[in-house]
Design a protein around this motif. Structure first.
Motif, PDB file in Angstrom:
ATOM      1  N   THR A 182      -0.632  -7.607  -4.047  1.00 34.31           N
ATOM      2  CA  THR A 182      -0.263  -6.842  -2.859  1.00 34.31           C
ATOM      3  C   THR A 182      -0.057  -5.352  -3.084  1.00 34.31           C
ATOM      4  OG1 THR A 182       2.081  -7.378  -3.275  1.00 34.31           O
ATOM      5  CG2 THR A 182       0.845  -8.852  -1.823  1.00 34.31           C
ATOM      6  N   THR A 189      -6.608  -0.396   0.448  1.00 31.01           N
ATOM      7  CA  THR A 189      -5.705  -1.490   0.783  1.00 31.01           C
ATOM      8  C   THR A 189      -6.388  -2.621   1.534  1.00 31.01           C
ATOM      9  OG1 THR A 189      -5.075  -0.303   2.795  1.00 31.01           O
ATOM     10  CG2 THR A 189      -3.685   0.009   0.851  1.00 31.01           C
ATOM     11  N   ILE A 216       2.726 -17.298  -0.411  1.00 32.22           N
ATOM     12  CA  ILE A 216       2.137 -16.222   0.401  1.00 32.22           C
ATOM     13  C   ILE A 216       1.100 -16.702   1.407  1.00 32.22           C
ATOM     14  CG2 ILE A 216       2.497 -14.574  -1.465  1.00 32.22           C
ATOM     15  CD1 ILE A 216      -0.491 -14.709  -2.079  1.00 32.22           C
ATOM     16  N   GLN A 219       0.851 -15.618   5.133  1.00 32.59           N
ATOM     17  CA  GLN A 219       0.461 -14.252   5.472  1.00 32.59           C
ATOM     18  C   GLN A 219      -1.027 -14.127   5.824  1.00 32.59           C
ATOM     19  OE1 GLN A 219       1.650 -11.599   2.273  1.00 32.59           O
ATOM     20  NE2 GLN A 219       3.510 -12.803   1.847  1.00 32.59           N
ATOM     21  N   LYS A 302      -8.177  -7.336   3.742  1.00 30.44           N
ATOM     22  CA  LYS A 302      -7.147  -7.566   2.720  1.00 30.44           C
ATOM     23  C   LYS A 302      -7.106  -9.025   2.258  1.00 30.44           C
ATOM     24  CE  LYS A 302      -3.621  -5.713   4.927  1.00 30.44           C
ATOM     25  NZ  LYS A 302      -2.271  -5.147   5.161  1.00 30.44           N
ATOM     26  N   ARG A 304      -7.612 -12.195  -0.334  1.00 29.94           N
ATOM     27  CA  ARG A 304      -7.253 -12.356  -1.732  1.00 29.94           C
ATOM     28  C   ARG A 304      -7.854 -13.643  -2.292  1.00 29.94           C
ATOM     29  NH1 ARG A 304      -6.549  -7.782  -0.896  1.00 29.94           N
ATOM     30  NH2 ARG A 304      -4.591  -6.611  -0.971  1.00 29.94           N
TER      31      ARG A 304
END
Length: 874
Positions: A182, A189, A216, A219, A302, A304
């Motif tokens: 993060t 970003t 996480i 999110q 963003k 991941r």
């Protein structure tokens, strides 16, 4: 060559060699060899497939057949090797004399007899192979090798369902990973980010990835957690990803007939406008990842990706490599004692000592701690079980159903290895628990055993073995032991984790690959009475039940055992004799050694052997490695120069090198105690295959120094274009032109120059384009360091070490603090500096040099670490 295939890997090239015209075999014999080669190649292929199946899943008849083939292959190689040794004869040049002529004629008769005998031996072997082939059909070996009986559930699945409250020692790693996923580290970003968790089996990669994922995942718009494993079905894997992303919408995805390209397109389209989190667990190969990667497109949302792997090269290629560390001692104690007693404070005192020993052997590996504590918790009333368990870890003697999960997880790494690495890994079962294994000792032994085969001919056997060593390191199946200045890119020693050692000892012992004696007959790792091929004695002597007449390898780690050993001359098939560290001072002469005509590896390192080396040493025509360093041998017999296959020779300071050293044309590694004549120095220049050279130039026995020796040495060095590692000690002045000669060596990677008793010499500059491949450089005992590195000099140098005698101690000034131009070394990572050796140094001079080094490091683009007398300068 693979563990399951016995000696077939090294036998097949030798059969091909026999077909050469120089062996003058009869046509019928050649035809039989061709038939035999075809049959053995087919058998070898079948055995390779069998070797990929876990032993516990193999049909008993297939295991018996495999064992039979291995034993036969060893016997066949013994026969072929004996023929090759007898028929090749001595390579020594002949002299014109009646005696020599008669001997030559007798030799011709002997060779003719030998050729006739090999013809009959080949026929006998053919009959045996026909029986083996028939057994192969009867036992249906090929069909068994293509299918497995019952596929057990993956033991790693439990890691996905571990309660958060049960996790120990994972919080720091979890938070660190979340931060890396993060944080704003200069990357946009919105850009996709990948973290690759690396660690060996049982360390907790899956558990950590799941812990991060669970914390996480809310999110993100969509998430998926999938496992790749060793042999993935790519179509099924892509469908698993699709299902995980939206279980309701794609609940029937596995029943569809979509092809891989269609699945990739659908997944990519689904993720186009979503922020996703995807964990791809247990990647063993880049090919499946490359297909998955096509589906996980960049969408600037963003997103991941977390991956896990036990292969460091893959982690680094994936990017964002995170090396998972073992648990700390405190966390290990919390996990261990918590599962058995509730806490460490509740542990009864009588269990404390053995508990700490067991924890040490578990090495911070969560799986090992959990498995061990589960077993011991059921034996709280019997401390003898605890002690027995502690003693057996690392020996492969323990067989318990509670270990199945741990063994299976570790064995995944073993069965994923290519065949040649399986053999090399199992060979480590020779060494004792907690042993620091010298890298070169291991590689040379692999070579002597025939595990390392020439590829395309562009690499030496040692370089190929070094690659094997590196691959085992990358897969975390061996652990780095120590680094030394000579070779900072690769650990000079390795060790094997106790749990890995337990696995390979078990596999090796069950099939008789290595037989280990650990103290008495009850602790012998051989599971059956058989021909012992490789014997490792950790304590006491072999058991009477052992049949050692066909012994190929003998290693003694217990010095006391050598006194009660049977005569080694009875081991006619011996190829490896490793007595390192055994005290042979006062031991009878090694005269028996010359009888061991198959011997390839003789290690007497640090044995203090002081008797003469047999004069007939030249009879050992197969000898490849001879290490006499750490002995008191004064002279080498002249016949040593007849060892045309010798690749590595090590002798101590008290040993004088023989004349005609130039005849050892296969020599790649020479560690020579001293060179005390120009003649010897000149002969070194003819050893153009040298890859490593360690020499000391010394004065003669009368204390005189001959400048011609130094000049001859420099002249020889300029001819050694293959030299990679050079360590030279001398008591004469080093000239600027000497350094320039060394700088022209095209392959030199590691350099150490040690000067003793030297007068003030001239300053010198490392010129542009000098030392193009040098990685590590050490100057010891110089009156000053090189005052300047020219732009372009040492472009690959990473580690620079100097130990100097300051000029003011020799009557000079303080020009030692001149600009060294470290900024011209673009790859520099570390600098080790030390001012004096037995010389008083002013504090002011020391302060100036430290300040200068700090300044040059601070302005360097890499900001290399500076160490001053083994302490770090902040």
């Amino acid at each position: 060559m693979e563990f399951a295939t016995g000696a077939l890997g090294s036998l097949l090239p030798k059969l091909a060699q026999l077909l050469g015209d120089e062996y003058n075999l009869q046509k019928g014999t050649k035809k039989n060899i061709e038939f035999l080669t075809t049959e053995l190649e087919s058998i070898n292929a079948a055995l390779c497939k069998v070797g990929n199946i876990p032993l516990e899943e193999l049909d008993d008849q297939v295991r018996i057949w495999s064992r039979h083939v291995r034993e036969v292959s060893y016997d066949m190689e013994d026969i072929i090797d004996t023929f090759l040794v007898r028929v090749q004869g001595s390579d020594a040049p002949s002299k014109r004399s009646a005696k020599r002529f008669i001997k030559k004629m007798m030799g011709a008769v002997t060779k003719a007899t030998t050729r006739h005998r090999i013809g009959q031996d080949i026929k006998d072997i053919m009959e045996i192979i026909k029986v083996v082939a028939e057994e192969r059909k009867r036992y249906k070996v090929d069909s068994v090798a293509l299918s497995k009986s019952v596929v057990d559930p993956d033991p790693r699945i439990t890691a996905l369902y571990t309660k958060a409250t049960d996790l120990v020692g994972i919080n720091n790693a979890r938070e660190e990973l979340i931060t890396r996923l993060t944080k704003n580290d200069g990357m946009p970003t919105q850009q996709q980010r990948i973290i690759s968790i690396f660690g060996f089996g049982g360390l907790g990669k899956t558990t950590l990835a799941k812990a991060v994922y669970d914390k996480i995942k809310l999110q993100f718009d969509c998430t998926a957690f999938v496992s790749v494993s060793r042999n993935p079905d790519i179509n099924k894997l892509l469908k698993n990803i699709f299902y995980e992303l939206d279980k309701e919408k794609y609940g029937n995805i596995h029943s569809t007939m979509l092809e891989e390209t269609q699945l990739i397109d659908h997944i990519k389209e689904f993720l186009l406008d979503k922020r996703y989190l995807i964990v791809v667990d247990d990647i063993w190969d880049m090919k499946p990842w490359e297909i998955i990667r096509c589906a996980l497109g960049e969408n600037n949302m963003k997103s991941r990706i977390i991956t896990t792997t036990r292969i460091i090269d893959i982690a680094e290629q994936l990017g964002g490599c995170y090396k998972l560390k073992p648990l700390t001692h405190d966390s290990s104690e919390k996990l261990f004692y918590g599962r058995i007693f509730g806490s460490k404070g509740e542990c009864p005192h009588r269990y404390s000592g053995v508990s700490e020993k067991i924890l040490k052997k578990c090495g911070g590996v969560p799986l090992a701690i959990i498995t061990t504590s589960s077993l011991l918790a059921n034996n709280l009333g019997n401390i003898e079980v605890w002690n027995e368990w502690c003693d057996s870890i690392g020996s492969g003697l323990r067989s318990n159903h509670n270990l199945n999960n741990m063994r299976k997880i570790l064995s995944f790494s073993y069965y994923d290895l290519p065949s040649h690495l399986k053999t090399c890994l199992l060979y480590l079962s020779i060494f004792p628990e907690d042993c620091l294994i010298l890298r070169d000792r291991l590689i040379w032994r692999w070579i002597a055993e025939g595990f390392v085969q020439h590829g395309d001919g562009r690499q030496s056997l040692y370089d190929i073995g070094l690659r094997y060593f590196s691959e085992l390191l990358n897969r975390s199946l061996i652990q780095p032991g120590s680094y030394i200045d000579e070779d900072v890119m690769m650990p000079m020693k390795c060790r094997v984790h106790d749990m890995v050692l337990d696995l390979i000892c078990s596999l090796s012992g069950e099939e008789g690959f290595v037989t280990t004696v650990l103290g008495d007959c009850r602790k012998c790792t051989s599971s059956r009475e058989c021909k012992v091929r490789r014997l490792s004695i950790h304590s006491t002597t072999p058991c009477p039940k052992m049949r050692t007449s066909k012994l190929r390898s003998l290693t003694i780690f217990d010095p006391a055992s050598i006194k009660s050993m049977p005569p080694l001359s009875s081991y006619h098939s011996l190829r490896v004799l490793d007595l390192e560290g055994c005290n042979l001072n006062g031991h009878p002469s090694l005269e028996f050694v010359v009888i061991l005509v198959h011997l390839r590896f003789l290690n007497l390192l640090n044995t203090r052997y002081s008797a003469e080396i047999p004069k007939d040493l030249g009879k050992l025509r197969c000898l490849q490695i001879l290490d006499l360093f750490g002995t008191d041998v004064k002279y080498l017999p002249p016949t040593i120069v007849e060892l045309r296959q010798l690749m590595c020779l090590g002798v101590g300071e008290s040993t004088r090198l023989p004349n005609r050293l130039m005849n050892l044309t296969s020599l790649e590694c020479l560690v020579a105690g001293n060179v005390d004549s120009a003649h010897t120095a000149e002969e070194l220049g003819h050893l153009t295959n040298l890859r490593k050279l360690v020499v000391r130039l010394r004065k003669d026995n009368e204390g005189r120094w001959d400048e011609s020796t130094s000049k001859a040495m420099v002249g020889s060095l300029r001819k050694l274009h293959r030299i990679q590692s050079l360590s030279i000690s001398l008591a004469a002045q080093v000239r600027r032109e000497d350094i320039q000669v060394l700088g022209l060596l095209p392959s030199l990677r590691f350099l150490k120059v040690n000067v003793t008793g030297m007068q003030v010499g001239e300053k010198f500059m490392i010129s542009a384009d000098a030392f193009p491949c040098l990685i590590s450089c050490t100057f010891l005992g110089f009156p000053m360091v090189p005052s300047m590195f020219s732009p372009g000099a040492m472009p690959r140098l990473e580690h620079f070490k100097f130990h100097i005698l300051p000029e003011d101690s020799c009557g000079g000034g303080e020009s030692i603090v001149d600009d060294m131009a470290l900024g011209h070394l673009p790859s520099l990572r570390t600098v080790w500096a030390d001012l004096s050796r037995n010389v008083e140094v002013t504090k002011d001079l020391e302060t100036k040099l430290i300040a200068k080094l700090k300044h040059e490091a601070n302005v360097h683009s890499n900001q290399p670490c500076i160490y001053w007398r083994a302490r770090f300068i902040e």
